[in-house]
Scaffold this motif. Structure first.
Motif, PDB file in Angstrom:
ATOM      1  N   PHE A  70      37.028  33.838 -16.603  1.00  0.00           N
ATOM      2  CA  PHE A  70      35.695  33.262 -16.670  1.00  0.00           C
ATOM      3  C   PHE A  70      34.661  34.087 -17.451  1.00  0.00           C
ATOM      4  CE2 PHE A  70      33.934  29.957 -13.466  1.00  0.00           C
ATOM      5  CZ  PHE A  70      33.438  29.212 -14.508  1.00  0.00           C
ATOM      6  N   ALA A  71      34.571  35.378 -17.112  1.00  0.00           N
ATOM      7  CA  ALA A  71      33.453  36.172 -17.652  1.00  0.00           C
ATOM      8  C   ALA A  71      33.768  36.775 -19.014  1.00  0.00           C
ATOM      9  CB  ALA A  71      33.105  37.285 -16.662  1.00  0.00           C
ATOM     10  N   ALA A  72      34.973  36.547 -19.501  1.00  0.00           N
ATOM     11  CA  ALA A  72      35.475  37.430 -20.553  1.00  0.00           C
ATOM     12  C   ALA A  72      35.521  36.836 -21.957  1.00  0.00           C
ATOM     13  CB  ALA A  72      36.863  37.911 -20.160  1.00  0.00           C
ATOM     14  N   SER A  73      35.051  35.612 -22.147  1.00  0.00           N
ATOM     15  CA  SER A  73      35.323  34.955 -23.427  1.00  0.00           C
ATOM     16  C   SER A  73      34.657  35.652 -24.611  1.00  0.00           C
ATOM     17  CB  SER A  73      34.914  33.488 -23.370  1.00  0.00           C
ATOM     18  OG  SER A  73      33.592  33.353 -22.949  1.00  0.00           O
ATOM     19  N   ALA A  74      33.396  36.022 -24.476  1.00  0.00           N
ATOM     20  CA  ALA A  74      32.696  36.619 -25.625  1.00  0.00           C
ATOM     21  C   ALA A  74      33.317  37.962 -26.005  1.00  0.00           C
ATOM     22  CB  ALA A  74      31.210  36.786 -25.323  1.00  0.00           C
ATOM     23  N   ALA A  75      33.667  38.751 -24.999  1.00  0.00           N
ATOM     24  CA  ALA A  75      34.268  40.058 -25.296  1.00  0.00           C
ATOM     25  C   ALA A  75      35.660  39.889 -25.880  1.00  0.00           C
ATOM     26  CB  ALA A  75      34.331  40.912 -24.028  1.00  0.00           C
ATOM     27  N   THR A  76      36.408  38.925 -25.374  1.00  0.00           N
ATOM     28  CA  THR A  76      37.746  38.673 -25.920  1.00  0.00           C
ATOM     29  C   THR A  76      37.637  38.257 -27.381  1.00  0.00           C
ATOM     30  OG1 THR A  76      38.502  38.005 -23.738  1.00  0.00           O
ATOM     31  CG2 THR A  76      39.875  37.350 -25.591  1.00  0.00           C
ATOM     32  N   ALA A  77      36.676  37.381 -27.662  1.00  0.00           N
ATOM     33  CA  ALA A  77      36.470  36.956 -29.044  1.00  0.00           C
ATOM     34  C   ALA A  77      36.062  38.145 -29.919  1.00  0.00           C
ATOM     35  CB  ALA A  77      35.419  35.857 -29.106  1.00  0.00           C
ATOM     36  N   SER A  78      35.277  39.057 -29.366  1.00  0.00           N
ATOM     37  CA  SER A  78      34.880  40.268 -30.103  1.00  0.00           C
ATOM     38  C   SER A  78      36.111  41.035 -30.541  1.00  0.00           C
ATOM     39  CB  SER A  78      34.038  41.214 -29.228  1.00  0.00           C
ATOM     40  OG  SER A  78      32.914  40.571 -28.697  1.00  0.00           O
ATOM     41  N   GLY A  79      37.003  41.281 -29.587  1.00  0.00           N
ATOM     42  CA  GLY A  79      38.209  42.038 -29.900  1.00  0.00           C
ATOM     43  C   GLY A  79      39.110  41.279 -30.860  1.00  0.00           C
ATOM     44  N   LEU A  80      39.171  39.960 -30.652  1.00  0.00           N
ATOM     45  CA  LEU A  80      40.037  39.129 -31.493  1.00  0.00           C
ATOM     46  C   LEU A  80      39.567  39.162 -32.946  1.00  0.00           C
ATOM     47  CD1 LEU A  80      42.248  37.047 -31.958  1.00  0.00           C
ATOM     48  CD2 LEU A  80      40.811  35.322 -30.881  1.00  0.00           C
TER      49      LEU A  80
ATOM     50  N   ALA C  62      38.705  43.117 -21.979  1.00  0.00           N
ATOM     51  CA  ALA C  62      38.768  41.786 -22.594  1.00  0.00           C
ATOM     52  C   ALA C  62      38.862  41.921 -24.119  1.00  0.00           C
ATOM     53  CB  ALA C  62      37.545  40.965 -22.209  1.00  0.00           C
ATOM     54  N   ALA C  63      38.116  42.840 -24.682  1.00  0.00           N
ATOM     55  CA  ALA C  63      38.119  43.023 -26.137  1.00  0.00           C
ATOM     56  C   ALA C  63      39.466  43.559 -26.608  1.00  0.00           C
ATOM     57  CB  ALA C  63      36.993  43.967 -26.548  1.00  0.00           C
ATOM     58  N   VAL C  64      40.021  44.459 -25.842  1.00  0.00           N
ATOM     59  CA  VAL C  64      41.326  45.013 -26.177  1.00  0.00           C
ATOM     60  C   VAL C  64      42.397  43.911 -26.092  1.00  0.00           C
ATOM     61  CG1 VAL C  64      43.093  46.550 -25.282  1.00  0.00           C
ATOM     62  CG2 VAL C  64      40.786  47.398 -25.605  1.00  0.00           C
ATOM     63  N   ILE C  65      42.244  43.047 -25.114  1.00  0.00           N
ATOM     64  CA  ILE C  65      43.155  41.904 -24.966  1.00  0.00           C
ATOM     65  C   ILE C  65      43.019  40.993 -26.195  1.00  0.00           C
ATOM     66  CG2 ILE C  65      43.396  39.719 -23.687  1.00  0.00           C
ATOM     67  CD1 ILE C  65      42.905  41.390 -21.109  1.00  0.00           C
ATOM     68  N   GLY C  66      41.776  40.707 -26.576  1.00  0.00           N
ATOM     69  CA  GLY C  66      41.551  39.874 -27.759  1.00  0.00           C
ATOM     70  C   GLY C  66      42.165  40.518 -28.997  1.00  0.00           C
ATOM     71  N   ALA C  67      41.989  41.829 -29.107  1.00  0.00           N
ATOM     72  CA  ALA C  67      42.522  42.544 -30.264  1.00  0.00           C
ATOM     73  C   ALA C  67      44.052  42.486 -30.275  1.00  0.00           C
ATOM     74  CB  ALA C  67      42.047  43.993 -30.250  1.00  0.00           C
ATOM     75  N   GLU C  88      40.137  42.620 -13.154  1.00  0.00           N
ATOM     76  CA  GLU C  88      40.562  41.245 -13.427  1.00  0.00           C
ATOM     77  C   GLU C  88      41.298  41.190 -14.780  1.00  0.00           C
ATOM     78  OE1 GLU C  88      37.530  38.474 -14.524  1.00  0.00           O
ATOM     79  OE2 GLU C  88      38.598  36.780 -13.663  1.00  0.00           O
ATOM     80  N   MET C  89      40.738  41.891 -15.756  1.00  0.00           N
ATOM     81  CA  MET C  89      41.327  41.888 -17.097  1.00  0.00           C
ATOM     82  C   MET C  89      42.625  42.689 -17.162  1.00  0.00           C
ATOM     83  SD  MET C  89      39.546  40.013 -19.064  1.00  0.00           S
ATOM     84  CE  MET C  89      39.606  38.971 -17.653  1.00  0.00           C
ATOM     85  N   ILE C  90      42.760  43.659 -16.256  1.00  0.00           N
ATOM     86  CA  ILE C  90      43.990  44.441 -16.171  1.00  0.00           C
ATOM     87  C   ILE C  90      45.168  43.499 -15.924  1.00  0.00           C
ATOM     88  CG2 ILE C  90      45.228  45.987 -14.582  1.00  0.00           C
ATOM     89  CD1 ILE C  90      43.466  47.608 -16.366  1.00  0.00           C
ATOM     90  N   TRP C  91      44.996  42.616 -14.990  1.00  0.00           N
ATOM     91  CA  TRP C  91      46.051  41.648 -14.682  1.00  0.00           C
ATOM     92  C   TRP C  91      46.242  40.690 -15.850  1.00  0.00           C
ATOM     93  CZ3 TRP C  91      48.954  40.840 -10.045  1.00  0.00           C
ATOM     94  CH2 TRP C  91      48.767  41.841  -9.091  1.00  0.00           C
ATOM     95  N   TRP C  92      45.151  40.354 -16.504  1.00  0.00           N
ATOM     96  CA  TRP C  92      45.235  39.406 -17.604  1.00  0.00           C
ATOM     97  C   TRP C  92      46.092  39.977 -18.743  1.00  0.00           C
ATOM     98  CZ3 TRP C  92      42.600  35.004 -16.196  1.00  0.00           C
ATOM     99  CH2 TRP C  92      42.777  33.919 -17.050  1.00  0.00           C
ATOM    100  N   ALA C  93      45.894  41.243 -19.006  1.00  0.00           N
ATOM    101  CA  ALA C  93      46.637  41.885 -20.097  1.00  0.00           C
ATOM    102  C   ALA C  93      48.139  41.818 -19.811  1.00  0.00           C
ATOM    103  CB  ALA C  93      46.192  43.334 -20.257  1.00  0.00           C
ATOM    104  N   ALA C  94      48.509  42.088 -18.564  1.00  0.00           N
ATOM    105  CA  ALA C  94      49.934  42.073 -18.219  1.00  0.00           C
ATOM    106  C   ALA C  94      50.481  40.647 -18.235  1.00  0.00           C
ATOM    107  CB  ALA C  94      50.142  42.718 -16.859  1.00  0.00           C
TER     108      ALA C  94
END
Lengths: 313, 85, 372, 187
Positions: A70-80, C62-67, C88-94
């Motif tokens: 839920f909270a992570a979309s903008a940061a995920t997009a940043s990394g992506l 989250a950013a590391v996951i996106g990367a 929460e993101m720790i589990w997501w990465a795995a």
């Protein structure tokens, strides 16, 4: 230009998806993906769209998607986007998030990503409550609206996220509506060409949560604009501009009566005359603010122009 | 081989959504002016265009929301009750 | 080349040598100098990475996951509250099978506030589908960080490399920094990750899975991690072949062969325990130290073998499962029970919140364990 | 061989830097060395400590030093505040930034070997200052090196120029060298 020229035939939101009949967000997403084309990757936080996608092993999207918390979309997009850039891969990185994931739980990450100005287009499809979990109030729920957690009507006031995003001084902020697809597609296409963080906020009616006959989705979306409830505007490099048909609505007399918009929706059924006035006042204030901003903007531009003229002399 | 939780693009990710329908849009082609607004406003993208530029509905997936009927400027689309069986 | 580095700087060198492409982090003591050093490498152009200075740890992961989803090699580091915030993101990465690497500079969890080491934060990773390695010196932090990128890629799982706050993170020591060519050779050509975004054959990553489909994803992670001991050993061997650095295995055994009492321990304090064991050996007491370097995979075979030889096992934990007991002790007991080893196990928990663990302290524990 | 050192000073005076530099110099001599800072939530001015362990073999012990062979005191005002001689080994030496009088007074009090060097004076003469503090740490590193006999001037010089360059390195080196040469042992 014919419709077909403006809207490519290719469908990227595939039929047989799990959206409710008459889903406003699905309609908006269909336009968004047509505007962006195949070299687009969507980041989708928990939201109706996680369900619209269908279930493993099938996906309703013809573009790559990353489903994220839920909270992570903008940061995920940043990394992506940074990861793609690091590898020299070009693509549109687009967040497709609901109002809860944007104005509430995702706001911290969104603000951070905007401040860092990653080359991301963040699109909020706003159906004004947590529809996926069963119509609970969000920060985007308007005053007076019924939800399952505001059974007597929401007492809060809809959070004005487009202007909050504009305050981040990002290159592009816009509002849009699925009832005005040409405007919507133009804005997405424009955002795609601007480098940096872009924010587009789409008011997307939800027949299930707003309590109306699904055939009325476009009509209601249109009335939201025509009554002045949802102004179509863009803020490009800090410069605010209204878009048609909202351009004409600075004059209150040109706006359709708010009642026409509200009476089609079951979520406003219980609204008292007093409530209606409160809501109307909020809309009038919104327009007064836009008007004042446009005026100040013009004055500032004049001053800058004069100043430059003087320096030149 | 890693078991990756990845889903591939497919029509009908939620099944044959045509069977969600209670009412079915029916196009009166004599009235149709080929404006394509029905095609444009269909949230499910189930309307395609025939060689003659006429809208054709894919009933296998049309959920029967009725937006096309509502938005048709010449009232060429009517929502008719699905017949059982 | 021999450098004089703190554990945190050693981690940064490991990241640089691994040619990481995206680093994302949020500052927290004692992790900060990892990222400061990486920032320096990036600004000086010594490391061509995108550095994302995020607004929270949740976003860092989250950013590391996106990367990682973009196919890039990605790294982050954190401690204590930061790790909990990114949980929460720790589990997501795995769950996503993304090969990210995270440095965990272990620090006690608040309240009360503490910036000093214990392993409570690191241990929260146990159930999350991460490989978990733990270093006890700056040298090992560097070596393990490089190895972690290889391990992550081979398991298609995230890897955490832990080391103790201050005792390792800020203590400086001579570190052999392998030449870039050796690390390049070890890591090999970067191949496209099957979990990375694909525009030609698009897929949705992490879509809804119904009960009939969900279990196989979890079972695959479980299987992969259980079998990862051999994978890591191979990686360590290949690292040794490439760089000539030392090899320890999942458990480093010191004086274990003929020991009556063996102490299982993880992290920097193992050095003090080894020192204590040396002192006791001089007095004729047969004690040994088994330093656990990997929690996931858990070194089942090694633990079994070592415990079978000894007459007494002491497990030293720097964390609790509160209300139950020492975390490592619980796992060791579980393995011994399953393998039918009846060597008595004594559980000792100490060093919480950075409380000092001296050789004298460990001598006392050994003596108590031996019943002397 | 294992030698253990403890450094006392105040936050901002460069105690950690001193321990780091000293350990680097030891490494330059082919020895193994650890520089262990004791990090607290210390702020500028608060008493702080750092440690060194130096050996001809790899050192794995990382706990704080409790029985030092040498103790360096960077700020003479700490003498009355902190038990700087605490745990000092029999035959160990205190190296104090101060005067001959301080030394004599201290020898009487703790009954240990004491060395002194006017590190602050040297620092001020050389303009070694940071954020208003005279950086006594450089002369102290020189003094500790000389008194302990662990490292020589060459090893120190290399350490200084590995860490800094240009004018900063020159003046730091001048401080280290003078500390090395001017330290005096009493008692």
């Amino acid at each position: 230009m014919s419709l077909l020229e403006q809207f490519p035939r290719e469908e990227y939101l595939l039929k047989g998806n799990a959206a409710c009949a008459g889903c406003g967000p699905a309609l908006a997403l269909r336009y968004v993906l047509k505007a962006l084309g195949p070299r687009t990757v969507l980041v989708i936080p928990a939201s109706c769209s996680s369900i619209i996608a269908g279930a493993y092993p099938k996906s309703a999207f013809k573009v790559p998607v990353y489903h994220i918390a839920f909270a992570a979309s903008a940061a995920t997009a940043s990394g992506l986007v940074e990861g793609l850039e690091a590898q020299g891969i070009e693509a549109n990185v687009v967040v497709w998030a609901g109002d809860g994931g944007t104005v509430d739980i995702g706001l911290q990450g969104l603000s951070g990503a905007a401040e860092r100005n990653h080359n991301v287009t963040y699109i909020c499809y706003d159906n004004e409550a947590y529809m996926n979990t069963g119509i609970q109030r969000s920060g985007a729920t308007p005053y007076g609206a019924w939800t399952t957690t505001t059974p007597l009507g929401n007492k809060g006031r809809k959070k004005d996220l487009p202007f909050i995003m504009a305050a981040h001084n990002i290159p592009y902020v816009a509002t849009a509506s699925p009832a005005f697809p040409k405007d919507l597609v133009n804005k997405v296409a424009k955002a795609q060409k601007i480098r940096g963080f872009k924010y587009i906020h789409i008011l997307a009616p939800c027949p299930t949560g707003w309590r109306y006959d699904p055939r009325l989705t476009v009509k209601i979306a249109r009335l939201a604009v025509m009554t002045g409830f949802w102004p179509l505007l863009e803020i490009e490099h800090g410069r605010l501009r209204l878009n048609n048909p909202s351009t004409n609505l600075l004059d209150p007399a040109r706006r359709r009566p708010l009642k026409e918009y509200l009476e089609l929706q079951g979520r406003y059924r219980h609204l008292s005359e007093e409530d209606l006035k409160v809501l109307q006042r909020q809309i009038d204030e919104q327009w007064a603010r836009i008007k004042a901003m446009l005026r100040v903007q013009e004055e500032l531009e004049d001053q800058v122009e004069q100043g430059q003229g003087e320096r030149q002399r | 081989m890693v078991e990756l939780p990845v889903a591939r693009p497919s029509v009908g990710a939620a099944g044959k959504t045509g069977n969600w329908r209670l009412f079915k849009p029916s196009i009166d082609y004599r009235k149709c002016i080929k404006c394509l607004l029905c095609w444009m406003y269909c949230p499910d993208g189930v309307i395609s265009l025939s060689g003659k530029g006429l809208p054709v509905i894919d009933y296998e997936y049309c959920k029967g929301c009725g937006i096309c009927a509502e938005e048709c400027p010449v009232k060429a689309i009517e929502m008719v009750k699905e017949v059982e069986g | 080349m021999r450098e004089f580095l703190t554990g945190n700087y050693a981690a940064a060198y490991g990241v640089k040598l691994s040619r990481v492409e995206v680093v994302s982090a949020y500052p927290i003591t004692p992790q900060t100098s990892v990222i400061e050093k990486i920032s320096e490498f990036v600004e000086k152009g010594e490391l061509k990475a995108k550095l994302i200075r995020v607004e929270s740890e949740h976003s860092a992961m989250a950013a590391v996951i996106g990367a990682a989803f973009s196919g890039a090699r990605a790294y982050t580091a954190t401690s204590a509250q930061g790790l909990l915030y990114m949980y929460e993101m720790i589990w997501w990465a795995a769950g996503s099978r993304l090969p990210v690497v995270a440095g965990i500079v272990t620090r006690a969890i608040a309240p009360p506030w503490s910036i000093w080491t214990d392993h409570s934060d690191f241990m929260t990773l146990r159930d999350a589908g991460w490989a978990m390695l733990f270093a006890s010196s700056a040298q090992e932090v560097l070596d393990m960080t490089i190895q972690a990128f290889k391990l992550a890629k081979e398991l298609m799982l995230p890897v955490a490399v832990g080391w103790d706050a201050f005792i390792t993170s800020h203590t400086a020591e001579p570190v052999e920094v392998p030449p870039q060519e050796q690390v390049d050779y070890f890591l090999g050509e970067k191949k496209k990750s099957p979990a990375a975004v694909d525009f030609e054959n698009p897929f949705a990553h992490g879509a809804l899975a119904f009960p009939k489909d969900y279990p196989k994803f979890r079972e695959d992670i479980h299987r992969t991690l259980k079998a990862a001991g051999e994978v890591y050993s191979n990686i360590e061997r290949r690292y040794y072949e490439a760089t000539g650095r030392e090899r320890y295995g999942l458990v480093e055994e010191v004086f274990c062969e003929d020991a009556d009492a063996v102490m299982f321990i993880m992290g920097a304090a193992a050095g003090d325990a080894i020192h204590a064991a040396g002192e006791l050996r001089r007095k004729g007491l047969h004690v040994g130290v088994a330093r656990i370097r990997s929690i996931r995979p858990f070194p089942r075979n090694e633990v079994e073998k070592i415990a079978r030889r000894a007459s007494k096992v002491i497990v030293f934990d720097r964390s609790y499962s509160l209300g139950f007991g020492g975390v490592l002790a619980t796992e060791v007991r579980s393995v011994l029970h399953e393998e039918g080893v009846d060597t008595p196990v004594i559980s000792v928990t100490g060093g919480l919140g950075g409380s000092d663990l001296s050789p004298e302290y460990f001598e006392k524990i050994f003596l108590k364990g031996l019943g002397v | 061989m294992l030698l253990e050192f403890r450094w006392h000073g105040r936050g901002g005076q460069g105690v950690v830097t001193a321990a780091l530099l000293f350990a680097r110099a030891a490494v330059n001599k082919g020895l193994y060395a650890l520089a262990i800072p004791f990090f607290g939530a210390e702020r500028r001015g608060a008493p702080v400590v750092a440690f060194n362990r130096i050996s001809d073999k790899v050192i794995r012990m990382r706990s704080s030093v409790k029985r030092p062979d040498f103790v360096a005191v960077l700020d003479p005002s700490l003498l009355g505040l902190v038990d700087v001689a605490g745990g000092l080994k029999l035959g160990g030496t205190l190296i104090i930034n101060g005067s001959k009088e301080t030394a004599e007074e201290f020898v009487e009090k703790v009954g240990k070997r004491v060395a002194v060097v006017d590190a602050t004076g040297i620092a001020l003469e050389l303009g070694l200052k940071l954020s208003g503090y005279a950086l006594a740490n450089m002369p102290m590193v020189g003094a500790v090196a000389r008194v302990s006999g662990v490292v020589d001037l060459d090893a120190l010089r290399k350490a200084v120029y590995d860490v800094w360059d240009g004018r900063v390195a020159d003046s730091n080196w001048a401080g280290v060298e003078r500390g090395f040469k001017e330290v005096k042992i009493f008692g």
